[in-house]
Design an enzyme around this catalytic site. Structure first.
Site, short mmCIF file in Angstrom:
data_model
loop_
_atom_site.label_atom_id
_atom_site.label_comp_id
_atom_site.label_asym_id
_atom_site.label_seq_id
_atom_site.Cartn_x
_atom_site.Cartn_y
_atom_site.Cartn_z
N ARG A 193 -7.00 -2.77 20.30
CA ARG A 193 -7.81 -2.94 18.94
C ARG A 193 -9.36 -3.23 19.18
O ARG A 193 -9.58 -4.41 19.50
CB ARG A 193 -6.98 -3.80 18.01
CG ARG A 193 -7.49 -3.68 16.80
CD ARG A 193 -6.54 -4.63 15.77
NE ARG A 193 -7.11 -4.52 14.16
CZ ARG A 193 -8.24 -5.22 13.84
NH1 ARG A 193 -9.08 -5.91 14.66
NH2 ARG A 193 -8.75 -5.04 12.82
N HIS A 234 -13.01 -2.25 17.11
CA HIS A 234 -13.56 -1.47 15.90
C HIS A 234 -14.16 -0.11 16.41
O HIS A 234 -13.81 1.19 15.93
CB HIS A 234 -14.51 -2.09 15.00
CG HIS A 234 -13.84 -2.97 13.98
ND1 HIS A 234 -12.98 -4.16 14.42
CD2 HIS A 234 -13.61 -3.04 12.69
CE1 HIS A 234 -12.56 -4.69 13.55
NE2 HIS A 234 -12.68 -4.24 12.27
N ARG A 255 -11.11 22.89 6.69
CA ARG A 255 -11.39 21.61 6.26
C ARG A 255 -10.88 20.54 7.23
O ARG A 255 -11.80 19.64 7.45
CB ARG A 255 -10.82 21.59 5.12
CG ARG A 255 -10.95 20.27 4.49
CD ARG A 255 -10.23 20.00 2.89
NE ARG A 255 -8.84 19.88 2.93
CZ ARG A 255 -8.20 19.80 1.92
NH1 ARG A 255 -8.45 20.05 0.61
NH2 ARG A 255 -6.71 19.94 1.87
N GLU A 286 -11.90 12.73 -9.52
CA GLU A 286 -10.98 13.50 -9.42
C GLU A 286 -9.79 12.38 -9.42
O GLU A 286 -9.82 11.38 -9.85
CB GLU A 286 -10.86 14.06 -7.64
CG GLU A 286 -10.83 13.03 -6.66
CD GLU A 286 -10.96 13.62 -5.48
OE1 GLU A 286 -10.43 14.86 -5.31
OE2 GLU A 286 -11.71 12.75 -4.59
N LYS A 320 -10.97 14.14 4.48
CA LYS A 320 -9.61 14.10 4.10
C LYS A 320 -8.83 13.15 5.07
O LYS A 320 -8.23 13.34 6.07
CB LYS A 320 -8.81 15.44 4.26
CG LYS A 320 -7.32 15.37 3.45
CD LYS A 320 -6.90 16.51 3.14
CE LYS A 320 -5.30 16.75 2.32
NZ LYS A 320 -5.28 15.97 1.29
N LEU A 375 -12.69 15.27 -2.80
CA LEU A 375 -12.10 16.22 -1.78
C LEU A 375 -12.24 17.53 -2.34
O LEU A 375 -11.58 17.86 -3.26
CB LEU A 375 -10.83 15.84 -1.45
CG LEU A 375 -9.96 16.85 -0.18
CD1 LEU A 375 -10.49 16.04 1.05
CD2 LEU A 375 -8.34 16.57 -0.42
N TYR A 417 -5.97 14.06 7.77
CA TYR A 417 -4.70 14.92 7.66
C TYR A 417 -4.82 16.23 6.75
O TYR A 417 -5.72 16.37 6.30
CB TYR A 417 -3.55 14.07 6.87
CG TYR A 417 -3.70 13.70 5.58
CD1 TYR A 417 -4.96 12.73 5.05
CD2 TYR A 417 -2.90 14.52 4.54
CE1 TYR A 417 -5.01 12.60 3.74
CE2 TYR A 417 -3.16 14.05 2.98
CZ TYR A 417 -4.31 13.29 2.81
OH TYR A 417 -4.43 12.94 1.47
C1 LIG Z 1 -8.05 12.81 -3.42
C2 LIG Z 1 -7.57 14.32 -3.34
N1 LIG Z 1 -8.24 15.07 -4.14
C3 LIG Z 1 -7.82 16.45 -4.21
C4 LIG Z 1 -6.71 17.06 -3.71
C5 LIG Z 1 -6.29 18.42 -3.61
O1 LIG Z 1 -6.41 19.09 -2.50
P1 LIG Z 1 -5.52 20.26 -2.21
O2 LIG Z 1 -5.80 21.36 -3.25
O3 LIG Z 1 -6.49 20.80 -0.79
O4 LIG Z 1 -4.32 19.98 -1.91
C6 LIG Z 1 -6.00 16.05 -2.81
C7 LIG Z 1 -4.73 16.65 -2.10
O5 LIG Z 1 -4.14 15.85 -1.21
C8 LIG Z 1 -6.39 14.69 -2.91
O6 LIG Z 1 -5.61 13.70 -1.84
#
Ligand SMILES: Cc1ncc(COP(=O)(O)O)c(C=O)c1O
Length: 284
Positions: free
Chosen positions: A100, A102, A52, A180, A147, A205, A33
């Site tokens: 379904r 895997h 991304r 993070e 993501k 991310l 997403y």
């Molecule tokens: C795990 C994670 N880290 C960092 C971010 C920040 O990313 P962005 O600056 O692209 O929103 C997000 C945003 O959803 C996230 O889910």
């Protein structure tokens, strides 16, 4: 006003927007997403979000269901139909619908969903006062650079933060370094004034706001290092902050109940926040 969603080729009333029970996103979290900010009706940093998205999809070997050009049209139309001036557009691509199993299905067609809603504008007092974070073990998989919609550890972490009266949880790896937040990137400013944030890699991310703020830090000639930092270092930092598309840049003033620096948003965090808001206003 009734909301409208784009689901697999059609614009439908939000209340009637559904996907199949055997959509692999639903059964396996087999999808990715993006969340993009909309300011004055304009999408912020659309290109890096699309880059991304393409990367996340290619890492999972999901074929992007429509071209970037078509995706841009769908996002704009979804924004228009929902009359979003300031808000977010959410897009999700799953591997599709299949019995379904895997292993990847041979015939599934990726499913694209796009929604948009008014929102964003966080209470300016939150930015003025700063927010509290807690630290929790990072229990996620080793591909946090993708993501993916598999967000259960993030959900559990955010809930822990909420129950602790904090705004966010900073996840901590086995070396006691912060990776993070559950939906944000984590930053500190050392006593010497160096901005520190973990380098891009599989552990985080690579946030789009992170990239924009890195550009600002470089442009303004602040000292910068991209490296892991420990929880201890964060607690001893003179400033800390977090970044994300939905929150922009928010000063962090407490970590696990301990004040960061003066316990008030620091000058560099404020300055970088202002610069980031100028960046979004200019794009919008
Ligand atoms: C795990 C994670 N880290 C960092 C971010 C920040 O990313 P962005 O600056 O692209 O929103 C997000 C945003 O959803 C996230 O889910």
């Amino acid at each position: 006003m009734s909301r409208v969603a784009y689901v697999d080729g059609r614009y439908v009333p939000h209340s009637l927007a559904v996907v199949h029970i055997e959509d692999r996103g639903y059964q396996f979290a087999d999808g990715v997403y993006e969340v993009l900010a909309v300011v004055n009706g304009h999408i912020i940093d659309e290109e890096p979000h699309l880059v991304r998205l393409a990367r996340s999809l290619s890492q999972l070997r999901i074929v992007q269901p429509v071209s970037d050009a078509a995706l841009k049209i769908v996002m704009r139309e979804t924004i228009r139909r929902n009359r979003v001036d300031d808000g977010i557009v959410y897009l999700q691509v799953t591997r599709g619908v299949a019995p379904r199993d895997h292993a990847f299905p041979r015939l599934a067609k990726p499913v694209l969903v796009v929604t948009a809603r008014r929102k964003r504008a966080i209470d300016p007092r939150i930015a003025d006062d700063g927010v509290a974070v807690i630290t929790i073990p990072d229990i996620r998989w080793r591909r946090c650079d993708i993501k993916s919609v598999a967000l259960l550890p993030n959900v559990l972490g955010k809930q822990l933060a909420k129950e602790a009266g904090a705004y966010e949880a900073w996840q901590v790896d086995q070396e006691d370094c912060v990776t993070e937040g559950t939906s944000t990137n984590a930053w500190i400013v050392t006593a010497e004034g160096t901005v520190v944030t973990r380098q891009a890699g599989n552990a985080i991310l690579n946030g789009i706001v992170r990239l924009a703020v890195l550009d600002i830090v470089r442009r303004e000639n602040y000292s910068l290092v991209e490296r892991p930092f420990t929880v201890r270092e964060a607690k001893a930092a003179s400033e800390a902050f977090l970044t994300s598309t939905t929150l922009d840049l928010l000063p962090v003033v407490r970590i696990d109940g301990e004040p960061v620096g003066s316990g008030m948003p620091g000058p560099l965090s404020r300055k970088l926040r202002d610069c980031y808001l100028v960046h979004t206003a200019a794009a919008g």
